[in-house]
Design a protein around this motif. Structure first.
Motif, PDB file in Angstrom:
ATOM      1  N   ASP A   1     -22.255 -37.689   0.763  1.00 49.06           N
ATOM      2  CA  ASP A   1     -21.348 -36.550   0.567  1.00 49.06           C
ATOM      3  C   ASP A   1     -21.495 -35.521   1.687  1.00 49.06           C
ATOM      4  N   PHE A   2     -22.725 -35.263   2.084  1.00 51.41           N
ATOM      5  CA  PHE A   2     -22.971 -34.312   3.168  1.00 51.41           C
ATOM      6  C   PHE A   2     -22.361 -34.826   4.468  1.00 51.41           C
ATOM      7  N   CYS A   3     -22.559 -36.088   4.748  1.00 49.86           N
ATOM      8  CA  CYS A   3     -22.040 -36.706   5.964  1.00 49.86           C
ATOM      9  C   CYS A   3     -20.516 -36.575   6.038  1.00 49.86           C
ATOM     10  N   VAL A   4     -19.840 -36.963   4.974  1.00 49.57           N
ATOM     11  CA  VAL A   4     -18.374 -36.922   4.949  1.00 49.57           C
ATOM     12  C   VAL A   4     -17.875 -35.491   5.092  1.00 49.57           C
ATOM     13  N   ALA A   5     -18.420 -34.588   4.309  1.00 47.37           N
ATOM     14  CA  ALA A   5     -17.961 -33.197   4.342  1.00 47.37           C
ATOM     15  C   ALA A   5     -18.178 -32.571   5.720  1.00 47.37           C
ATOM     16  N   SER A   6     -19.332 -32.806   6.311  1.00 49.87           N
ATOM     17  CA  SER A   6     -19.640 -32.236   7.623  1.00 49.87           C
ATOM     18  C   SER A   6     -18.698 -32.755   8.693  1.00 49.87           C
ATOM     19  N   LEU A   7     -18.488 -34.057   8.698  1.00 45.44           N
ATOM     20  CA  LEU A   7     -17.673 -34.647   9.758  1.00 45.44           C
ATOM     21  C   LEU A   7     -16.189 -34.383   9.581  1.00 45.44           C
ATOM     22  N   LYS A   8     -15.711 -34.363   8.360  1.00 49.38           N
ATOM     23  CA  LYS A   8     -14.289 -34.049   8.151  1.00 49.38           C
ATOM     24  C   LYS A   8     -13.994 -32.634   8.614  1.00 49.38           C
ATOM     25  N   ASP A   9     -14.873 -31.710   8.256  1.00 46.27           N
ATOM     26  CA  ASP A   9     -14.685 -30.327   8.681  1.00 46.27           C
ATOM     27  C   ASP A   9     -14.795 -30.214  10.206  1.00 46.27           C
ATOM     28  N   ALA A  10     -15.812 -30.842  10.781  1.00 49.33           N
ATOM     29  CA  ALA A  10     -16.032 -30.754  12.225  1.00 49.33           C
ATOM     30  C   ALA A  10     -14.931 -31.437  13.020  1.00 49.33           C
TER      31      ALA A  10
ATOM     32  N   LEU B   1     -13.443 -29.509  16.121  1.00 52.26           N
ATOM     33  CA  LEU B   1     -14.013 -29.784  17.437  1.00 52.26           C
ATOM     34  C   LEU B   1     -13.088 -30.610  18.332  1.00 52.26           C
ATOM     35  N   GLN B   2     -12.773 -31.791  17.932  1.00 55.29           N
ATOM     36  CA  GLN B   2     -11.917 -32.682  18.703  1.00 55.29           C
ATOM     37  C   GLN B   2     -11.460 -33.769  17.752  1.00 55.29           C
ATOM     38  N   PRO B   3     -10.386 -34.484  18.103  1.00 54.26           N
ATOM     39  CA  PRO B   3      -9.962 -35.569  17.218  1.00 54.26           C
ATOM     40  C   PRO B   3     -11.092 -36.589  17.030  1.00 54.26           C
ATOM     41  N   ALA B   4     -11.177 -37.122  15.830  1.00 55.44           N
ATOM     42  CA  ALA B   4     -12.261 -38.055  15.512  1.00 55.44           C
ATOM     43  C   ALA B   4     -12.164 -39.338  16.323  1.00 55.44           C
ATOM     44  N   GLY B   5     -10.992 -39.622  16.846  1.00 59.79           N
ATOM     45  CA  GLY B   5     -10.844 -40.866  17.571  1.00 59.79           C
ATOM     46  C   GLY B   5     -10.712 -42.009  16.593  1.00 59.79           C
ATOM     47  N   THR B   6     -10.775 -43.178  17.117  1.00 55.55           N
ATOM     48  CA  THR B   6     -10.594 -44.342  16.264  1.00 55.55           C
ATOM     49  C   THR B   6     -11.818 -45.227  16.225  1.00 55.55           C
TER      50      THR B   6
ATOM     51  N   GLY C   1     -16.749 -42.174  18.941  1.00 54.09           N
ATOM     52  CA  GLY C   1     -16.142 -40.849  18.827  1.00 54.09           C
ATOM     53  C   GLY C   1     -16.800 -40.009  17.746  1.00 54.09           C
ATOM     54  N   LEU C   2     -17.155 -40.654  16.639  1.00 52.59           N
ATOM     55  CA  LEU C   2     -17.848 -39.929  15.561  1.00 52.59           C
ATOM     56  C   LEU C   2     -19.244 -39.475  15.988  1.00 52.59           C
TER      57      LEU C   2
ATOM     58  N   ALA D   1     -28.241 -42.094  12.729  1.00 49.77           N
ATOM     59  CA  ALA D   1     -27.781 -43.235  11.922  1.00 49.77           C
ATOM     60  C   ALA D   1     -26.571 -43.900  12.584  1.00 49.77           C
ATOM     61  N   PHE D   2     -25.673 -43.100  13.120  1.00 50.22           N
ATOM     62  CA  PHE D   2     -24.501 -43.660  13.793  1.00 50.22           C
ATOM     63  C   PHE D   2     -24.892 -44.384  15.086  1.00 50.22           C
ATOM     64  N   ILE D   3     -25.892 -43.867  15.786  1.00 52.17           N
ATOM     65  CA  ILE D   3     -26.384 -44.562  16.991  1.00 52.17           C
ATOM     66  C   ILE D   3     -26.913 -45.942  16.596  1.00 52.17           C
ATOM     67  N   GLN D   4     -27.657 -45.998  15.494  1.00 47.24           N
ATOM     68  CA  GLN D   4     -28.170 -47.293  15.017  1.00 47.24           C
ATOM     69  C   GLN D   4     -27.006 -48.251  14.709  1.00 47.24           C
ATOM     70  N   MET D   5     -25.949 -47.730  14.120  1.00 50.44           N
ATOM     71  CA  MET D   5     -24.789 -48.563  13.815  1.00 50.44           C
ATOM     72  C   MET D   5     -24.109 -49.025  15.109  1.00 50.44           C
ATOM     73  N   LEU D   6     -24.049 -48.148  16.120  1.00 53.65           N
ATOM     74  CA  LEU D   6     -23.452 -48.536  17.399  1.00 53.65           C
ATOM     75  C   LEU D   6     -24.219 -49.695  18.042  1.00 53.65           C
ATOM     76  N   ARG D   7     -25.539 -49.673  17.902  1.00 60.18           N
ATOM     77  CA  ARG D   7     -26.365 -50.744  18.457  1.00 60.18           C
ATOM     78  C   ARG D   7     -25.891 -52.111  17.950  1.00 60.18           C
ATOM     79  N   GLN D   8     -25.471 -52.139  16.702  1.00 61.42           N
ATOM     80  CA  GLN D   8     -25.016 -53.392  16.105  1.00 61.42           C
ATOM     81  C   GLN D   8     -23.666 -53.842  16.682  1.00 61.42           C
ATOM     82  N   HIS D   9     -22.884 -52.871  17.191  1.00 63.16           N
ATOM     83  CA  HIS D   9     -21.556 -53.196  17.712  1.00 63.16           C
ATOM     84  C   HIS D   9     -21.560 -53.556  19.195  1.00 63.16           C
ATOM     85  N   TYR D  10     -22.628 -53.195  19.911  1.00 64.31           N
ATOM     86  CA  TYR D  10     -22.672 -53.482  21.366  1.00 64.31           C
ATOM     87  C   TYR D  10     -23.300 -54.820  21.612  1.00 64.31           C
TER      88      TYR D  10
END
Length: 182
Positions: A41-50, A54-59, A63-64, A173-182
Motif C-alpha cells: 500500500d505504501f509503495c503504490v500510494a507513494s509512486l502514484k502521487d510521485a 515528478l515525471q511520467p511513469a513511463g511504460t 522509469g519507476l 526492490a525495483f533494482i532487484q526486479m530489473l536484474r531479472q529483466h536484463y
C-alpha cells in the motif's frame, strides 16, 4: 475535426495513465512479495502521487526506479531542511544537536548517493545503483540509532527516518526486479 483530435488525445492520455497505474500496482505487488521491508500500500500510494508530480511513469520498470529515486531524493532534501531548522532553534540539548549535525551530514551524503544511483541506473550499472541506494538507506538507520546511545534521548526524526528508509527500500526492490529483466 478538432473535437475528434481532442478525443484521440484524451483516450491516449487515459490509456497511458491506466498503464502507468497498472505498472505501479503490478511492480509494487511483485516487489512487496520479495521484500519483507516493503509494504504494498505504501509503495503504490507513494509512486502514484510521485509519478503525477515528478515525471511520467513511463511504460517500464526502469522509469519507476527513476521516479522512486527522485521521490527519495525530494524527501531527503526536505529532511535536510528540517534538520537545518532544528539546529537553528534552541529546543535541543547539546547531545541532540550533535546527533542532528551528524544526521545533517548523513542525509547530505545520502543525496549524493541518490544522484550517483540515478546515473548508474542510466548506464544500466545495477550493481553500483544498488550499492548507492543501500548506502542511502543505511544513513537513515544510522541517524535514528545514534539518538538511542543516550538513555532517555528520543529522535525528532523518527518519522522522517522511517519514511526515508521505506522509500529507499522501494528503489532497491525495483533494482532487484530489473536484474531479472536484463
Amino acid at each position: 475535426m478538432k473535437f475528434g483530435s481532442f478525443l484521440l488525445v484524451f483516450f491516449i492520455f487515459l490509456f497511458q495513465s491506466s498503464n502507468g497505474s497498472n505498472l505501479i500496482s503490478e511492480s509494487c505487488k511483485e516487489a512487496s512479495k520479495n521484500d519483507p521491508n516493503l509494504r504494498y500500500d505504501f509503495c503504490v500510494a507513494s509512486l502514484k502521487d510521485a509519478s503525477s508530480k515528478l515525471q511520467p511513469a513511463g511504460t517500464n520498470l526502469e522509469g519507476l526506479v527513476g521516479i522512486s529515486i527522485q521521490l527519495t531524493k525530494s524527501n531527503g532534501s526536505n529532511t535536510v531542511s528540517m534538520i537545518s531548522k532544528f539546529l537553528k532553534g534552541k529546543s535541543f540539548d547539546e547531545y541532540a544537536k550533535v546527533c542532528l549535525r551528524d544526521c545533517y551530514d548523513l542525509y547530505s551524503d545520502s543525496l549524493w548517493d541518490l544522484d550517483a544511483a540515478a546515473v548508474a541506473l542510466k548506464w544500466k550499472d545495477l550493481d553500483t545503483a544498488s550499492i548507492r541506494l543501500s548506502a542511502s538507506l543505511d544513513n537513515s538507520v544510522t541517524c535514528e540509532d545514534q539518538f538511542k546511545d543516550k538513555k532517555g534521548e528520543t529522535s525528532p526524526l523518527t518519522k522522517e527516518n522511517k519514511l526515508y528508509f521505506q522509500l529507499n527500500v522501494i528503489s532497491l526492490a525495483f533494482i532487484q526486479m530489473l536484474r531479472q529483466h536484463y
